[in-house]
Design a protein around this motif. Structure first.
Motif, mmCIF file in Angstrom:
data_model
loop_
_atom_site.group_PDB
_atom_site.id
_atom_site.type_symbol
_atom_site.label_atom_id
_atom_site.label_comp_id
_atom_site.label_asym_id
_atom_site.label_seq_id
_atom_site.Cartn_x
_atom_site.Cartn_y
_atom_site.Cartn_z
ATOM 1 N N GLY A 73 38.041 29.808 49.941
ATOM 2 C CA GLY A 73 39.399 30.315 49.796
ATOM 3 C C GLY A 73 39.449 31.563 48.930
ATOM 4 O O GLY A 73 40.248 32.476 49.181
ATOM 5 N N ALA A 74 38.588 31.625 47.916
ATOM 6 C CA ALA A 74 38.527 32.816 47.065
ATOM 7 C C ALA A 74 38.075 34.037 47.861
ATOM 8 O O ALA A 74 38.562 35.157 47.643
ATOM 9 N N VAL A 75 37.151 33.833 48.794
ATOM 10 C CA VAL A 75 36.712 34.939 49.661
ATOM 11 C C VAL A 75 37.886 35.439 50.500
ATOM 12 O O VAL A 75 38.068 36.655 50.690
ATOM 13 N N ALA A 76 38.715 34.496 51.010
ATOM 14 C CA ALA A 76 39.902 34.896 51.778
ATOM 15 C C ALA A 76 40.847 35.718 50.900
ATOM 16 O O ALA A 76 41.480 36.671 51.374
ATOM 17 N N CYS A 77 40.952 35.366 49.625
ATOM 18 C CA CYS A 77 41.815 36.123 48.711
ATOM 19 C C CYS A 77 41.368 37.583 48.579
ATOM 20 O O CYS A 77 42.192 38.485 48.406
ATOM 21 N N LEU A 78 40.054 37.816 48.664
ATOM 22 C CA LEU A 78 39.548 39.177 48.545
ATOM 23 C C LEU A 78 40.018 40.063 49.699
ATOM 24 O O LEU A 78 40.013 41.295 49.571
ATOM 25 N N ALA A 79 40.421 39.444 50.804
ATOM 26 C CA ALA A 79 40.910 40.228 51.942
ATOM 27 C C ALA A 79 42.356 40.664 51.778
ATOM 28 O O ALA A 79 42.858 41.464 52.577
ATOM 29 N N MET A 80 43.051 40.144 50.770
ATOM 30 C CA MET A 80 44.453 40.515 50.545
ATOM 31 C C MET A 80 44.549 41.957 50.056
ATOM 32 O O MET A 80 43.601 42.511 49.506
ATOM 33 N N VAL A 81 45.730 42.539 50.266
ATOM 34 C CA VAL A 81 45.951 43.927 49.868
ATOM 35 C C VAL A 81 47.153 43.986 48.934
ATOM 36 O O VAL A 81 47.894 43.023 48.770
ATOM 37 N N SER A 82 47.360 45.140 48.320
ATOM 38 C CA SER A 82 48.454 45.328 47.367
ATOM 39 C C SER A 82 49.793 45.305 48.091
ATOM 40 O O SER A 82 49.868 45.573 49.291
ATOM 41 N N PRO A 83 50.904 45.024 47.390
ATOM 42 C CA PRO A 83 52.227 45.026 48.017
ATOM 43 C C PRO A 83 52.575 46.368 48.656
ATOM 44 O O PRO A 83 53.247 46.405 49.687
ATOM 45 N N GLN A 84 52.125 47.465 48.071
ATOM 46 C CA GLN A 84 52.437 48.773 48.640
ATOM 47 C C GLN A 84 51.796 48.937 50.019
ATOM 48 O O GLN A 84 52.410 49.454 50.943
#
Length: 510
Positions: A465-476
């Motif tokens: 799940g932490a690896v999936a979090c790394l794929a997230m991007v900033s709100p902008q």
């Protein structure tokens, strides 16, 4: 309209939903005696609730988009409260199972609406704090369930774990009517009947197969029906559902454009992972606290208090922090801390472990789970088109619940497999106490080893799940990259008691 007051009303219902997923386990001995039944039937009291709660979530999330979130939430609260009364008054296990099934339907009606409502009540720059409170309520409720259930069963009887819901549910209904805004546009476009049938049957088969596979020894259910056959049918139905959602040009139940929002896709994977680990956590934890550490059931329940307190404090703080910095890093830190806490518990799981050490480890677990669970919803819903918030919430909650069911089944299977490898048939005697004979120490050692292996598996899933979090991007970047097709529908603001198109309250100062 005070959005925080509205949130408090929504959280009453969500607290009851999540508490009732864990509160029943401590009441099983009392149910066995009072209802004159066997363990196989009593297990269905919890299984059927999880089944009827998880399977309809996609549909009930979309119902909020069509009919309005407030009426759907109120209907769910009313059904849940009435079914809780029915549960408490049940005189047979068959009646109790039927009542729990209805209770699960009420929960399914409420859960997606509570999450979707928050995104319309709060402006985007304050939404993380609100979803942090919502997430913290879920985390605390699952921990409070066994603790409160143990106290109620010991002092008043198992019926009161359900009857307690009735006054709380009535209070929640009154609060929702008064505090939660009701205006929301309804659309008259065609409801996805085929998608509803395919998703409902597919999720029903999937949850049934995973939740009850161990019960049927992964073999025959009845006649020609096997657990494997049920799971294959689930895969076929869900594949057909996804195919239909892609080709349904009118109004699909689950708009696949949601998954073009990068943060939603990453959060969907992450929520399934944390659901897997959080639900699978309680079986090895119970065995570590009682047979391995030698604590009584009441002492074991009290040991969960540090985890509940840590999660309740960390959730809102993490949610507020996710409004100020990228939620990606807050969620990632929560996943890593939770994985570290579970790894620490696996390391200290041995006979004679000191209770204070367990309390410290559980505090770390609570801090991590609260920090991960709470802001994850904010990351998921940010960037979702307003008119699809119900669909997004339903999909998010469905994936979390499916993760919960898979985690529960996987923890049970691995635990049993490790015990079998050590020469023991099962862990059933562990929850009831161990013999005082010469073999007791060896069995405790085997149980500690099996629990440690299961906990390490859960920590590994959290790292995924932490690896999936790394794929997230900033709100902008979310705002810049939201798919145009997904944002064509718009939703008018809402206000208490208003009708379609009413202008809503100014919540910029929420």
């Amino acid at each position: 309209m005070n959005p925080w007051a509205a949130l408090s009303a929504l959280c009453v219902g969500f607290f009851l939903i999540m508490m009732d997923t864990t509160i029943v386990s401590v009441a099983i001995p009392g149910m066995l005696a009072d209802l004159d039944t066997d363990l196989n039937r009593v297990t269905w009291v919890n299984s059927v609730y999880l089944l009827t709660y998880a399977a309809p979530l996609l549909v009930t999330g979309r119902l909020g988009d069509h009919l309005g979130r407030k009426p759907v939430f109120l209907a769910g609260m009313a059904v849940f409260t009435a079914a809780s009364l029915w549960c408490g008054l049940s005189g047979s296990v068959e009646m109790l199972i039927a009542a729990r099934a209805v209770q699960g339907v009420g929960a399914a009606l409420m859960a997606p609406q509570s999450m979707a409502f928050i995104t319309t009540l709060f402006p985007e720059n304050r939404r993380g704090a609100a979803l942090g409170v919502w997430g913290a309520v879920a985390g605390v409720a699952t921990v409070v369930g066994p603790l409160l259930g143990g106290l109620l069963v010991d002092s008043a009887g198992w019926q009161w774990i359900f009857l307690l819901n009735v006054p709380i549910g009535i209070a929640g209904l009154l609060m929702t009517v008064r505090m939660v805004p009701g205006g929301q546009p309804r659309n008259s476009r065609r409801f996805d009947v085929l998608g509803t049938l395919l998703s409902g049957l597919g999720l029903l088969a999937l949850v049934f197969g995973l939740q009850n596979g161990q019960y049927y020894d992964w073999g025959v259910v009845r006649g020609p029906v096997t657990v494997t056959g049920v799971l294959v049918a689930a895969a076929v139905l869900l594949a057909a559902f996804l195919w239909w959602q892609r080709h349904n040009s009118r109004e699909p139940l689950l708009p696949l454009s949601l998954f073009r929002v990068r943060n939603f896709s990453a959060a969907a994977v992450a929520t399934a992972c944390i659901g897997f680990s959080l639900t699978g956590f309680y079986l090895p934890l119970t065995l570590v606290l009682q047979p391995v550490a030698g604590l009584s059931p009441r002492e074991a329940g009290l040991m969960l208090a540090p985890m509940a307190v840590a999660g309740g404090v960390a959730g809102p703080l993490a949610g507020t922090l996710s409004d100020r910095i990228s939620g990606k890093w807050v969620v990632l830190a929560g996943f890593l801390v939770f994985a570290a806490g579970i790894g620490m518990l696996a390391a200290v799981s041995e006979e004679g472990v000191e209770p204070w050490l367990l309390a410290v480890v559980l505090f770390v677990c609570g801090t991590g789970s609260g920090s991960a669970f709470a802001p994850l919803a904010n990351v998921a819903m940010r960037g979702a088109p307003p008119a699809l918030l119900g669909a997004a919430s339903g999909a998010y909650n469905s994936l979390r619940q499916v993760g919960c069911v898979i985690g529960s089944a996987a923890a049970s299977v691995l635990l049993q497999a490790r015990l079998s490898a050590s020469g023991y048939a099962s862990a059933e005697d562990a929850t009831a106490g161990l013999p005082d004979g010469p073999g007791a120490g060896a069995f405790r050692a085997a149980l500690a080893d099996a629990s440690s292996a299961t906990l390490l598996m859960l920590a590994a899933v959290l790292l995924a799940g932490a690896v999936a979090c790394l794929a997230m991007v900033s709100p902008q970047r979310v705002a810049a990259g939201a798919p145009a097709a997904a944002g064509r529908e718009e939703e008018a603001p809402v206000r208490a008691g208003g009708g379609p198109g009413d202008r809503g309250p100014d919540t910029t100062g929420a």
